[in-house]
Every structure is written in C-alpha cells, then in structure tokens.
Design a protein around this motif. Structure first.
Motif, PDB file in Angstrom:
ATOM      1  N   TYR A  63      48.676  35.140  34.459  1.00  0.00           N
ATOM      2  CA  TYR A  63      48.074  36.465  34.578  1.00  0.00           C
ATOM      3  C   TYR A  63      47.117  36.457  35.762  1.00  0.00           C
ATOM      4  O   TYR A  63      46.489  35.453  36.061  1.00  0.00           O
ATOM      5  N   LEU A  89      43.890  42.652  33.353  1.00  0.00           N
ATOM      6  CA  LEU A  89      44.736  41.459  33.178  1.00  0.00           C
ATOM      7  C   LEU A  89      46.190  41.849  33.400  1.00  0.00           C
ATOM      8  O   LEU A  89      46.803  42.496  32.556  1.00  0.00           O
ATOM      9  N   ILE A 132      50.128  40.744  33.977  1.00  0.00           N
ATOM     10  CA  ILE A 132      51.062  39.637  33.836  1.00  0.00           C
ATOM     11  C   ILE A 132      51.841  39.452  35.141  1.00  0.00           C
ATOM     12  O   ILE A 132      52.224  40.416  35.801  1.00  0.00           O
ATOM     13  N   PHE A 155      44.782  33.330  35.309  1.00  0.00           N
ATOM     14  CA  PHE A 155      44.773  32.703  33.993  1.00  0.00           C
ATOM     15  C   PHE A 155      46.178  32.266  33.616  1.00  0.00           C
ATOM     16  O   PHE A 155      47.144  33.015  33.743  1.00  0.00           O
ATOM     17  N   PHE A 180      39.879  43.495  24.944  1.00  0.00           N
ATOM     18  CA  PHE A 180      41.210  43.911  25.389  1.00  0.00           C
ATOM     19  C   PHE A 180      42.117  44.084  24.186  1.00  0.00           C
ATOM     20  O   PHE A 180      42.126  43.242  23.281  1.00  0.00           O
ATOM     21  N   LEU A 231      53.531  40.038  26.847  1.00  0.00           N
ATOM     22  CA  LEU A 231      52.254  40.501  26.312  1.00  0.00           C
ATOM     23  C   LEU A 231      51.491  41.193  27.436  1.00  0.00           C
ATOM     24  O   LEU A 231      51.103  40.561  28.414  1.00  0.00           O
ATOM     25  N   PHE A 254      48.287  44.041  28.514  1.00  0.00           N
ATOM     26  CA  PHE A 254      46.967  44.404  28.024  1.00  0.00           C
ATOM     27  C   PHE A 254      46.527  45.777  28.511  1.00  0.00           C
ATOM     28  O   PHE A 254      46.953  46.245  29.570  1.00  0.00           O
TER      29      PHE A 254
END
Lengths: 113, 113
Positions: free
Chosen positions: A35, A43, A45, A90, B87, B101, B103
C-alpha cells in the motif's frame, strides 16, 4: 517477534535513483500487499500477491516492480524515482478467503529529493 | 469503489463520545475497522460480515446495517489513547477477479484532556 517487518524504515534518495524495500511476514499467510499512503493519509493498494503469484496490480507506473521469492517475502523495487513517489509504503499480509484481518508492517517513509 | 467515511476529522474532550461512519453505494462484502496512530502502522480493531451485526470490545463498538451499505464505529467515553486516524476497509473484487482490501479516506480523531 515482529509479524510483518519492513526494511528500511526511512529512505531518503535523489530523483532518478533506483531503490528497494523489503518485507517479510512470519504469520504463514498466503497473501501479501503493498500500500502507498500519501501526505493526506489515503491508503491506496498497489499490488497483491498470493502464494508468490501476482494477483492484483493496480494502476501503478511500470517503474514499480514487486517481487516475491517465496510466500513469506514481498519486495518492492522502484526505478527512476520521482518526487511524487515520496510517501509511506506499507506492506501487509492476510489469509485470503476468510475475511480475516490484515497485519501491517511498520512502514517505510520514502523521501525523494 | 472504496467506501466513504465521515466526518473527515473530529476533535473531542476526554470522556466524550464519537461516531464515525463508513458508507457505500453498493452492498459491502465485509467491513474492517483499523486505527492508525501518527508514525505507526494501522492496527486492526474489528471486522463485521453480516447485515445487522454489532460488535465491540471495551468502549469501542461497531455496527453494520441490514443492507450492508453502512457501518458505524462508536467510541464511548473516549480516552486519550483513542486519538489517531480511523479507517474502514472493505473487500472488493479486482479486475483480475481476486478480492482486495480497500480503505476509506480516513477520519482523524483528536482527543484533548
């Protein structure tokens, strides 16, 4: 014992350089992610790997290339760094298919000057 | 595609309550909640999978509405340690068919003494 570890924690480099960030997880998870978190804390991806295979590649410039030598490691190599690449990166891991939590590494703050 | 959070920022005095909302125009597969303190990695709080579900521990709880299009995070009698950016995340299908995933944009919560 850190579950997801990234190195380095800080990286300052000049425009045009090539750099790598390493990530390792000891949780036995099959899926790992990268991320990017920008200055506004969003954030986003970038990539997802499942058992060493790339399964998600978002609209990321080709200068970014992930590599997974085994399912416990996911490295990120960045070529020809630009000012806009400055962010916190991250790494995260999870076990797919069961809606389980994602575990994040401590982040790598990349500053391109 | 990613969920939308509101408000963007909240400032409270210690002991006050807060509600953070996460919504989507389509039904969500799941809702994850994470908290990130400044300079640290996001930490998992909880996950909700079923419409109408409610979960909580200590004074932090969350709900998922029946249509699975909205989730709310409730922080009761807030403590200084609750400060951070919250988040919500959800799993959505990527172009490649895998789940990823993603956010919301985050809600910054500041608790003052």
């Amino acid at each position: 014992d850190t579950a997801v570890s990234q190195t380095p924690k800080y990286l300052v480099t000049q425009m045009g350089n090539d750099k790598s960030i390493k990530c390792e997880q000891n949780l036995g998870h099959d899926t790992m992610y990268w991320y990017k978190q920008d200055s506004k804390k969003f954030l986003k991806i970038m990539f997802s790997y499942n058992n060493k295979e790339l399964i998600i590649n978002e609209t990321v410039p080709n200068r970014f290339s992930p590599k997974s030598p085994d399912k416990a490691h996911l490295n990120l190599h960045i070529n020809s760094l630009e000012l806009g690449d400055s962010a916190v990166y991250f790494c995260a891991s999870s076990q797919p298919g069961r809606s389980t939590e994602a575990f994040f590494g401590q982040g790598t703050r990349l500053t391109v000057v | 595609q990613q969920p939308v959070q509101s408000p963007q920022a909240v400032i409270l005095r210690e002991g006050e309550d807060a509600v953070i909302n996460c919504s989507s125009s389509k039904a969500l597969y799941s809702v994850h909640w994470y908290r990130q303190k400044h300079g640290e990695a996001p930490i998992f709080l909880m996950i909700l999978l079923k419409g109408g579900e409610q979960k909580g521990h200590d004074k932090i709880s969350a709900s998922f509405n029946e249509k699975k299009q909205q989730s709310s995070l409730y922080l009761t009698a807030s403590q200084l340690s609750y400060s951070g950016t919250y988040f919500c995340g959800t799993e959505i299908s990527s172009i490649q068919g895998a789940q990823k995933l993603v956010f919301g944009q985050g809600t910054r919560l500041t608790i003052n003494p």
